[in-house]
Design a protein around this motif. Structure first.
Motif, PDB file in Angstrom:
ATOM      1  N   GLU A   1      -3.315  -6.849  -2.999  1.00  0.00           N
ATOM      2  CA  GLU A   1      -2.044  -7.074  -2.866  1.00  0.00           C
ATOM      3  C   GLU A   1      -1.932  -7.923  -4.987  1.00  0.00           C
ATOM      4  O   GLU A   1      -3.004  -8.512  -4.861  1.00  0.00           O
ATOM      5  CB  GLU A   1      -1.216  -7.131  -3.067  1.00  0.00           C
ATOM      6  CG  GLU A   1       0.780  -8.028  -2.744  1.00  0.00           C
ATOM      7  CD  GLU A   1       0.925  -8.037  -2.055  1.00  0.00           C
ATOM      8  OE1 GLU A   1       2.281  -8.540  -2.799  1.00  0.00           O
ATOM      9  OE2 GLU A   1       0.564  -8.189  -0.715  1.00  0.00           O
TER      10      GLU A   1
ATOM     11  N   LEU B   1      -2.997   5.045  -7.875  1.00  0.00           N
ATOM     12  CA  LEU B   1      -2.293   3.368  -7.485  1.00  0.00           C
ATOM     13  C   LEU B   1      -1.138   3.509  -8.120  1.00  0.00           C
ATOM     14  O   LEU B   1      -0.467   3.856  -8.426  1.00  0.00           O
ATOM     15  CB  LEU B   1      -3.295   2.445  -8.864  1.00  0.00           C
ATOM     16  CG  LEU B   1      -4.477   2.345  -8.089  1.00  0.00           C
ATOM     17  CD1 LEU B   1      -5.434   0.927  -9.346  1.00  0.00           C
ATOM     18  CD2 LEU B   1      -5.215   2.166  -6.451  1.00  0.00           C
ATOM     19  N   ARG B   2      -0.169   2.940  -6.670  1.00  0.00           N
ATOM     20  CA  ARG B   2       1.230   2.514  -6.632  1.00  0.00           C
ATOM     21  C   ARG B   2       1.520   1.254  -7.738  1.00  0.00           C
ATOM     22  O   ARG B   2       1.591   0.945  -6.923  1.00  0.00           O
ATOM     23  CB  ARG B   2       2.092   2.907  -5.810  1.00  0.00           C
ATOM     24  CG  ARG B   2       1.624   3.964  -5.172  1.00  0.00           C
ATOM     25  CD  ARG B   2       2.610   4.391  -3.534  1.00  0.00           C
ATOM     26  NE  ARG B   2       2.424   5.840  -3.615  1.00  0.00           N
ATOM     27  CZ  ARG B   2       3.048   6.119  -2.019  1.00  0.00           C
ATOM     28  NH1 ARG B   2       3.672   4.900  -1.433  1.00  0.00           N
ATOM     29  NH2 ARG B   2       2.897   7.033  -1.813  1.00  0.00           N
TER      30      ARG B   2
ATOM     31  N   LEU C   1       0.104  -4.507  -8.227  1.00  0.00           N
ATOM     32  CA  LEU C   1      -0.242  -4.113  -6.897  1.00  0.00           C
ATOM     33  C   LEU C   1       1.094  -4.654  -6.189  1.00  0.00           C
ATOM     34  O   LEU C   1       0.480  -6.007  -5.565  1.00  0.00           O
ATOM     35  CB  LEU C   1      -0.940  -3.402  -5.907  1.00  0.00           C
ATOM     36  CG  LEU C   1      -2.213  -2.276  -6.165  1.00  0.00           C
ATOM     37  CD1 LEU C   1      -3.062  -2.320  -5.405  1.00  0.00           C
ATOM     38  CD2 LEU C   1      -1.036  -1.362  -6.309  1.00  0.00           C
TER      39      LEU C   1
ATOM     40  N   HIS D   1      -4.121  -1.546  -1.119  1.00  0.00           N
ATOM     41  CA  HIS D   1      -4.184   0.241  -1.209  1.00  0.00           C
ATOM     42  C   HIS D   1      -5.180   0.092  -1.266  1.00  0.00           C
ATOM     43  O   HIS D   1      -6.360  -0.441  -1.671  1.00  0.00           O
ATOM     44  CB  HIS D   1      -3.611   0.303  -2.938  1.00  0.00           C
ATOM     45  CG  HIS D   1      -4.494   1.475  -3.316  1.00  0.00           C
ATOM     46  ND1 HIS D   1      -3.147   3.046  -2.860  1.00  0.00           N
ATOM     47  CD2 HIS D   1      -5.338   2.286  -3.535  1.00  0.00           C
ATOM     48  CE1 HIS D   1      -4.573   4.192  -3.412  1.00  0.00           C
ATOM     49  NE2 HIS D   1      -5.307   3.761  -3.342  1.00  0.00           N
TER      50      HIS D   1
END
Length: 252
Positions: free
Chosen positions: A140, A167-168, A178, A182
């Motif tokens: 994160e 990737l979000r 992030l 992930h």
């Protein structure tokens, strides 16, 4: 008014085919090297990279000669039967030329050659189809480029590409970020094109360039020695070998 010949468009991407004369010259060069050196090694490459292969050539340029690619031409040069062989016994090497293999001519003793190639295993980026050697989790926070020293976050203009690769990310103070960890890949699982590209972008290397020595021919007695070396798996055999790339290695 007729079109001027000077106005013709010529594609810069067009590559001329190799001529019969070119192949003949290559066959002659291979046969001359078979006459010159004491040993001829047959090898194959795992996780093929032209840059690493050229490094091998550079490091051995004063004591060896390497040919890679154009297997049919190499087999033709050495011969694949006793009647066709250019030197006594060398047809047994020619018969084994299949797939992405090369020839390495040298006078260096076998123990030195085997030891050198055992040690020369530079790390590189994995490709789609390779298996992940470890699980990678992007933490994160800002998405970091670990190949930079020190690591630094990705620039804002690369955020669309990161999102396209799975990737979000969200933008926080102009930095792709992030909100949750992930998992990029799992150890032992086959990498997708998106995963391989992400690993390269963040600087995670999972592949290893390596040369497998298959056999050697000895000029003094015409004998062939099969080398007991680790077999290269099918997912490691892919690489960036096109005709032009292979020709660069063979003809320089």
């Amino acid at each position: 008014m007729p079109k001027s010949k000077r106005a013709q468009v010529v594609s810069l991407t067009k590559v001329s085919k190799k001529t019969r004369e070119h192949k003949g010259a290559l066959i002659q060069e291979l046969q001359e090297n078979a006459e010159k050196w004491e040993y001829c090694w047959l090898f194959e490459v795992g996780n093929m990279r032209n840059a690493h292969l050229k490094t091998v050539r550079k490091l051995w340029k004063d004591s060896a000669r390497m040919f890679f690619g154009r297997g049919a031409v190499m087999a033709k040069a050495l011969g694949t039967t006793p009647e066709e062989e250019c030197r006594t016994g060398i047809h047994k090497v020619g018969k084994q030329i299949k797939g992405q293999v090369g020839l390495f001519f040298t006078n260096s003793e076998p123990d030195e050659v085997i030891s050198w190639f055992d040690d020369f295993r530079p790390d590189d980026f994995a490709r789609a189809g390779n298996k992940a050697t470890r699980t990678v989790v992007i933490p994160e926070g800002p998405v970091m480029q670990y190949h930079s020293v020190p690591p630094e976050p990705f620039p804002h203009n690369e955020e669309p590409q990161l999102r396209k690769l799975g990737l979000r990310t969200v933008m926080k103070k102009g930095v792709p970020t992030l909100d949750a960890p992930h998992e990029l890949c799992q150890a032992g699982k086959t990498l997708t094109p998106e995963q391989a590209q992400l690993l390269k972008l963040i600087g995670e290397k999972m592949a290893e360039f390596k040369v497998r020595l298959i056999a050697r021919w000895i000029a003094s007695n015409g004998e062939i020695v099969q080398v007991d070396n680790m077999e290269i798996s099918s997912e490691e055999q892919g690489g960036e070998v096109g005709d032009d790339a292979a020709e660069d290695v063979m003809s320089e």
